[in-house]
Motif scaffolding. Structure first.
Motif, PDB file in Angstrom:
ATOM      1  N   PRO A 579     -14.260  -6.995  11.075  1.00  0.00           N
ATOM      2  CA  PRO A 579     -13.505  -5.714  10.817  1.00  0.00           C
ATOM      3  C   PRO A 579     -12.363  -5.834   9.809  1.00  0.00           C
ATOM      4  CG  PRO A 579     -14.056  -6.099  13.071  1.00  0.00           C
ATOM      5  CD  PRO A 579     -14.266  -7.309  12.569  1.00  0.00           C
ATOM      6  N   VAL A 580     -12.141  -4.783   9.088  1.00  0.00           N
ATOM      7  CA  VAL A 580     -11.146  -4.751   8.310  1.00  0.00           C
ATOM      8  C   VAL A 580     -10.125  -3.404   8.222  1.00  0.00           C
ATOM      9  CG1 VAL A 580     -10.420  -4.630   5.817  1.00  0.00           C
ATOM     10  CG2 VAL A 580     -12.300  -5.900   6.252  1.00  0.00           C
ATOM     11  N   ARG A 581      -9.115  -3.536   8.295  1.00  0.00           N
ATOM     12  CA  ARG A 581      -8.137  -2.483   8.917  1.00  0.00           C
ATOM     13  C   ARG A 581      -7.845  -1.387   7.589  1.00  0.00           C
ATOM     14  NH1 ARG A 581      -2.729  -3.934  11.703  1.00  0.00           N
ATOM     15  NH2 ARG A 581      -2.418  -1.885  11.634  1.00  0.00           N
ATOM     16  N   TYR A 582      -7.312  -2.150   6.713  1.00  0.00           N
ATOM     17  CA  TYR A 582      -6.877  -1.359   5.494  1.00  0.00           C
ATOM     18  C   TYR A 582      -7.301  -2.094   4.155  1.00  0.00           C
ATOM     19  CZ  TYR A 582      -3.420   0.551   8.653  1.00  0.00           C
ATOM     20  OH  TYR A 582      -2.732   1.207   9.722  1.00  0.00           O
ATOM     21  N   VAL A 583      -7.872  -1.125   3.146  1.00  0.00           N
ATOM     22  CA  VAL A 583      -8.137  -1.727   1.810  1.00  0.00           C
ATOM     23  C   VAL A 583      -6.795  -1.517   0.954  1.00  0.00           C
ATOM     24  CG1 VAL A 583      -9.726  -1.443  -0.174  1.00  0.00           C
ATOM     25  CG2 VAL A 583     -10.357  -1.773   2.207  1.00  0.00           C
ATOM     26  N   VAL A 584      -6.109  -2.228   0.282  1.00  0.00           N
ATOM     27  CA  VAL A 584      -4.974  -2.093  -0.384  1.00  0.00           C
ATOM     28  C   VAL A 584      -5.634  -2.304  -1.823  1.00  0.00           C
ATOM     29  CG1 VAL A 584      -2.661  -2.769  -0.919  1.00  0.00           C
ATOM     30  CG2 VAL A 584      -3.639  -2.961   1.401  1.00  0.00           C
ATOM     31  N   SER A 585      -5.443  -1.153  -2.659  1.00  0.00           N
ATOM     32  CA  SER A 585      -5.813  -1.305  -3.941  1.00  0.00           C
ATOM     33  C   SER A 585      -5.386   0.180  -4.747  1.00  0.00           C
ATOM     34  CB  SER A 585      -7.477  -1.071  -4.115  1.00  0.00           C
ATOM     35  OG  SER A 585      -7.709  -1.040  -5.444  1.00  0.00           O
ATOM     36  N   GLU A 594     -17.246   1.837   5.242  1.00  0.00           N
ATOM     37  CA  GLU A 594     -16.838   1.281   6.273  1.00  0.00           C
ATOM     38  C   GLU A 594     -15.533   1.855   7.159  1.00  0.00           C
ATOM     39  OE1 GLU A 594     -18.208  -1.604   7.154  1.00  0.00           O
ATOM     40  OE2 GLU A 594     -19.668  -1.580   5.640  1.00  0.00           O
ATOM     41  N   ARG A 595     -15.422   1.243   8.294  1.00  0.00           N
ATOM     42  CA  ARG A 595     -14.337   1.987   9.196  1.00  0.00           C
ATOM     43  C   ARG A 595     -12.944   1.322   8.893  1.00  0.00           C
ATOM     44  NH1 ARG A 595     -16.953   1.974  15.353  1.00  0.00           N
ATOM     45  NH2 ARG A 595     -18.716   3.477  14.731  1.00  0.00           N
ATOM     46  N   CYS A 596     -12.441   1.639   7.683  1.00  0.00           N
ATOM     47  CA  CYS A 596     -11.101   1.033   7.334  1.00  0.00           C
ATOM     48  C   CYS A 596     -10.408   2.331   6.263  1.00  0.00           C
ATOM     49  CB  CYS A 596     -11.224  -0.216   6.530  1.00  0.00           C
ATOM     50  SG  CYS A 596     -12.511  -0.145   4.953  1.00  0.00           S
ATOM     51  N   ASP A 597      -9.034   2.166   6.221  1.00  0.00           N
ATOM     52  CA  ASP A 597      -8.318   3.077   5.829  1.00  0.00           C
ATOM     53  C   ASP A 597      -7.945   2.385   4.291  1.00  0.00           C
ATOM     54  OD1 ASP A 597      -8.322   4.914   7.576  1.00  0.00           O
ATOM     55  OD2 ASP A 597      -6.749   3.980   8.929  1.00  0.00           O
ATOM     56  N   GLN A 598      -7.361   3.428   3.488  1.00  0.00           N
ATOM     57  CA  GLN A 598      -7.072   2.986   2.063  1.00  0.00           C
ATOM     58  C   GLN A 598      -5.424   2.981   1.841  1.00  0.00           C
ATOM     59  OE1 GLN A 598      -8.796   4.759  -1.160  1.00  0.00           O
ATOM     60  NE2 GLN A 598      -7.570   3.539  -2.749  1.00  0.00           N
ATOM     61  N   LEU A 599      -4.857   1.954   1.394  1.00  0.00           N
ATOM     62  CA  LEU A 599      -3.358   1.991   1.070  1.00  0.00           C
ATOM     63  C   LEU A 599      -3.233   1.645  -0.419  1.00  0.00           C
ATOM     64  CD1 LEU A 599      -1.886  -0.001   3.982  1.00  0.00           C
ATOM     65  CD2 LEU A 599      -2.038   2.369   3.814  1.00  0.00           C
ATOM     66  N   ARG A 600      -2.282   2.674  -0.930  1.00  0.00           N
ATOM     67  CA  ARG A 600      -2.032   2.614  -2.540  1.00  0.00           C
ATOM     68  C   ARG A 600      -0.553   1.870  -2.541  1.00  0.00           C
ATOM     69  NH1 ARG A 600      -5.318   5.427  -6.404  1.00  0.00           N
ATOM     70  NH2 ARG A 600      -6.838   6.348  -5.607  1.00  0.00           N
ATOM     71  N   ILE A 601      -0.569   0.798  -3.423  1.00  0.00           N
ATOM     72  CA  ILE A 601       0.800   0.092  -3.276  1.00  0.00           C
ATOM     73  C   ILE A 601       1.807   1.040  -3.977  1.00  0.00           C
ATOM     74  CG2 ILE A 601       2.091  -1.730  -4.328  1.00  0.00           C
ATOM     75  CD1 ILE A 601      -0.256  -3.649  -3.859  1.00  0.00           C
ATOM     76  N   SER A 602       1.251   2.096  -5.210  1.00  0.00           N
ATOM     77  CA  SER A 602       2.184   2.789  -5.622  1.00  0.00           C
ATOM     78  C   SER A 602       2.557   3.868  -4.679  1.00  0.00           C
ATOM     79  CB  SER A 602       1.295   3.606  -6.726  1.00  0.00           C
ATOM     80  OG  SER A 602       0.222   4.325  -6.396  1.00  0.00           O
ATOM     81  N   ASP A 603       1.948   4.223  -3.815  1.00  0.00           N
ATOM     82  CA  ASP A 603       2.262   5.373  -2.540  1.00  0.00           C
ATOM     83  C   ASP A 603       3.253   4.696  -1.732  1.00  0.00           C
ATOM     84  OD1 ASP A 603       0.653   7.034  -4.149  1.00  0.00           O
ATOM     85  OD2 ASP A 603      -1.027   6.890  -2.547  1.00  0.00           O
ATOM     86  N   LEU A 604       3.235   3.424  -1.477  1.00  0.00           N
ATOM     87  CA  LEU A 604       4.039   2.761  -0.512  1.00  0.00           C
ATOM     88  C   LEU A 604       5.442   2.391  -1.071  1.00  0.00           C
ATOM     89  CD1 LEU A 604       1.423   0.595   0.751  1.00  0.00           C
ATOM     90  CD2 LEU A 604       2.309   2.604   1.793  1.00  0.00           C
ATOM     91  N   GLY A 605       5.757   2.820  -2.243  1.00  0.00           N
ATOM     92  CA  GLY A 605       6.801   2.389  -3.295  1.00  0.00           C
ATOM     93  C   GLY A 605       6.896   1.154  -4.037  1.00  0.00           C
ATOM     94  N   GLY A 606       5.811   0.797  -4.338  1.00  0.00           N
ATOM     95  CA  GLY A 606       5.732  -0.445  -5.140  1.00  0.00           C
ATOM     96  C   GLY A 606       5.458  -1.800  -4.169  1.00  0.00           C
TER      97      GLY A 606
END
Length: 657
Positions: A579-585, A594-606
């Motif tokens: 299992p993978v929880r988050y894809v950071v890209s 797949e059952r994983c969420d996406q995170l964008r570094i730009s949306d997280l403040g860099g």
């Protein structure tokens, strides 16, 4: 030492001789073992027979591998050169539109020179429908197995030597091909095709693939998800043709001998021919050969009026099997197969005798269901250290599910035999086919449900020290009779366990893999796992990353940091099989199923701020801050592997040369 332990001990010494001879070729220091044994032989007369058995194991290994050792220099000098190999296929495995095969060469041609050479080459071909015994001529480039560049990478050189493979052939093209039309190989293929066609015509795809696996050892039709479910549920042995399936054949021979009224020698000859034929048709796996040899030895003991104990049969079968192919000792299937039957002899029998001393418990232990449960428990206990070491996990629910699945598999096995024999009858095959579909569906459901119960699955990789301690403990409890020696063994095991727990590293760690592109690493801190993966191939995942994940007790990935496109990431997720929880890209990964969420570094403040770490991307690298430690992944993009282990405010770095 009595006769009972001698047979098991001689098998272990024979195996130790094989292992020592293998490592002595690479590491000269192992030659000191032979000097030490010579000194012991001169001092102690009691150890003479064991030392002779040890040396016999070494001699058998050298005799079997002398051709491979002799050809090693010649093949290594031919690395990268164009080669034409003429020979016959000895192994074939199909993958959709392509196949992997092993060619036993008759002659080779390198640099314009052609000469006779008997060697084995591994090759991938864009063709299917081939079989063992077929003749072909292949042109390609010599690819010698490379030494591993990463700490946990699969050692291709060792795998090749175990299977007597001299080299691989890259960019292979078939110049000439002719199908085998006579001889034993042709007959075996006809039988397998005939049985396979009956299964395909009569059964559903699920039942057909399962029955082909358990009867003929053909797992090509099984889906990867099905194999994974059997592996995670602790029931993978049902798919591998082994002693369990040979037991079904023995039951069949007993029934047929009773119908034909065969007694003594006619029964032995008839049963032996059927057993040997079955082992040949299924490919002659180590577990099948072991079971067939044990069955024949047991049958021969009756006319010769020899009373043989179970350990006697195990020891004899083991030495005969290793004499036939000593390299089996390096294959997990052989080790687990013999460990299972040895567990029955050394754990089940003493445990049963102890339970019989208590009246109420003794009556319960003699029951069929409780007896099966006791055997299953004994095998589970005996295999536990080895399975934890090899695979890092063991599903204890299999202790109960096997009690249901083994009889069901036996019913499917017998039904498959009847289905083949009654194929020309009008009504019976249809009824049997429906019954097989129903039973296989039940087996699949129980297997998948067992695999999903993570609460009872032990995820833990144990190093060789802890594995040794567990084996010593089991031996002390069930095998050793004298209390002084038992106490000594238990004390040694306890010391090993304490030493392992004290020296276990719990500090944050970062491992950078040397892959084809040099762009992958794993960071672990307080159970939180970050995988950095860019532009890696499927072979890198299977040979480098997955072995590290398994041996590092990683059950899931919290953050997959990648610059891949969505389709590349989706393929990576399938290959990882965890299992993978988050894809950071920064790329769009909304297409991933797949059952994983996406995170964008730009949306997280860099920067990616996790519970224990912070990841800051730079132009050509990443920076990781964790607990006051900072490491900049500049080497992450260089073509070399780097391992970094954090210790307080400092870290050590190891570069793989």
């Amino acid at each position: 030492m009595g006769k009972r332990p001698d047979n098991i001990v001689m098998l272990l010494f024979f195996s130790a001789g094989i292992v020592t001879a293998c490592y002595s070729i690479t590491y000269i220091m192992f030659l000191t073992v032979y000097i030490l044994l010579g000194i012991i032989f001169l001092i102690s007369g009691r150890s003479g027979i064991l030392i002779i058995v040890f040396l016999a194991g070494s001699l058998v290994y050298l005799l079997h591998n002398q051709r491979y050792i002799r050809l090693a220099d010649l093949i290594n000098k031919s690395e990268g050169k164009e080669i034409i190999v003429s020979g016959t296929l000895t192994e074939v495995r199909e993958y959709g539109m392509s196949s992997s095969a092993v060619i036993e060469s008759d002659s080779i041609k390198i640099s314009g020179k052609e000469f006779s050479l008997n060697a084995r080459f591994n090759v991938y071909l864009n063709r299917t429908g081939m079989g063992t015994g077929d003749s072909l001529k292949v042109k390609g480039v010599v690819r010698c197995p490379k030494r591993p560049l990463n700490k946990y990478e699969t050692d291709k050189r060792f795998q090749a030597s175990v299977n007597y493979i001299s080299a691989g052939i890259g960019e292979a093209r078939i110049y000439h091909y002719s199908e085998c039309v006579s001889g034993p190989d042709h007959l075996i293929r006809k039988i397998r095709k005939l049985v396979g066609d009956i299964f395909k015509r009569r059964l559903s795809y699920n039942a057909d693939s399962f029955l082909s696996a358990v009867i003929m050892g053909d797992k090509n039709g099984l889906e990867a998800s099905k194999i994974k479910a059997f592996a995670e549920s602790g029931t993978i042995h049902l798919l591998a043709v082994s002693g369990l399936h040979v037991g079904f054949i023995i039951l069949l021979t007993v029934i047929l001998s009773s119908i034909l009224r065969l007694r003594m020698w006619p029964h032995i000859i008839f049963s032996s021919v059927l057993l040997i034929s079955y082992s040949v048709i299924t490919g002659g796996s180590p577990s099948v050969i072991r079971a067939v040899i044990m069955a024949i030895i047991l049958m021969l003991s009756r006319p010769f009026r020899r009373i043989l104990k179970f350990p006697d049969i195990i020891g004899s079968a083991g030495i005969i099997s290793l004499t036939y192919d000593p390299n089996q000792i390096f294959r997990p299937g052989f080790v687990l197969s013999f460990a299972a039957v040895i567990s029955i002899a050394l754990i089940h029998e003493p445990l049963l005798q102890k339970l019989k001393q208590v009246r109420r418990i003794g009556r319960i232990a003699n029951g069929r269901i409780s007896g099966s449960l006791l055997i299953s428990f004994s095998v589970t206990l005996g295999l536990l250290p080895l399975i934890l070491y090899l695979f890092g996990r063991y599903n204890f629910v299999s202790l109960l599910s096997n009690l249901i699945l083994i009889p069901l598999t036996g019913a499917v096995f017998m039904s498959g035999i009847i289905l083949v024999l009654s194929d020309r009858v009008s009504i019976i095959p249809d009824f049997i086919a429906d019954m097989v579909d129903l039973i296989v569906g039940s087996i699949t459901y129980i297997t998948e449900y067992t695999a999903s119960i993570e609460l009872f699955t032990l995820h833990r990789f144990l190093n060789i020290l802890v594995t040794s301690a567990l084996i010593i403990t089991i031996a002390a409890i069930f095998y050793i009779k004298k209390y002084k020696i038992k106490t000594l063994f238990t004390s040694v095991a306890l010391f090993i366990l304490i030493f392992s727990s004290i020296t276990a590293a719990n500090s944050p760690s970062l491992y950078v893999f040397k892959t084809s592109k040099g762009k992958s690493s794993i960071f672990i801190n307080n159970g939180e796992t970050l995988l950095f993966a860019d532009e890696i191939r499927g072979s890198d995942v299977n040979n480098i990353i997955k072995p590290y994940i398994q041996r590092s007790n990683i059950c899931s990935i919290d953050y997959l940091v990648t610059g891949n496109e969505w389709y590349q990431t989706e393929e990576l997720l399938k290959l990882l099989e965890i299992p993978v929880r988050y894809v950071v890209s920064e790329k769009d990964h909304s297409f991933i199923n797949e059952r994983c969420d996406q995170l964008r570094i730009s949306d997280l403040g860099g920067s990616l701020k996790t519970v224990f770490s912070e990841v800051i991307p730079a132009d050509i690298s990443y920076s990781i801050n964790s607990g006051g430690n900072t490491f900049r992944l500049t080497d992450f993009y260089e073509e070399k592997g780097v391992e970094v282990v954090f210790k307080g405010d400092k870290y050590t770095k190891e570069v793989f040369k």
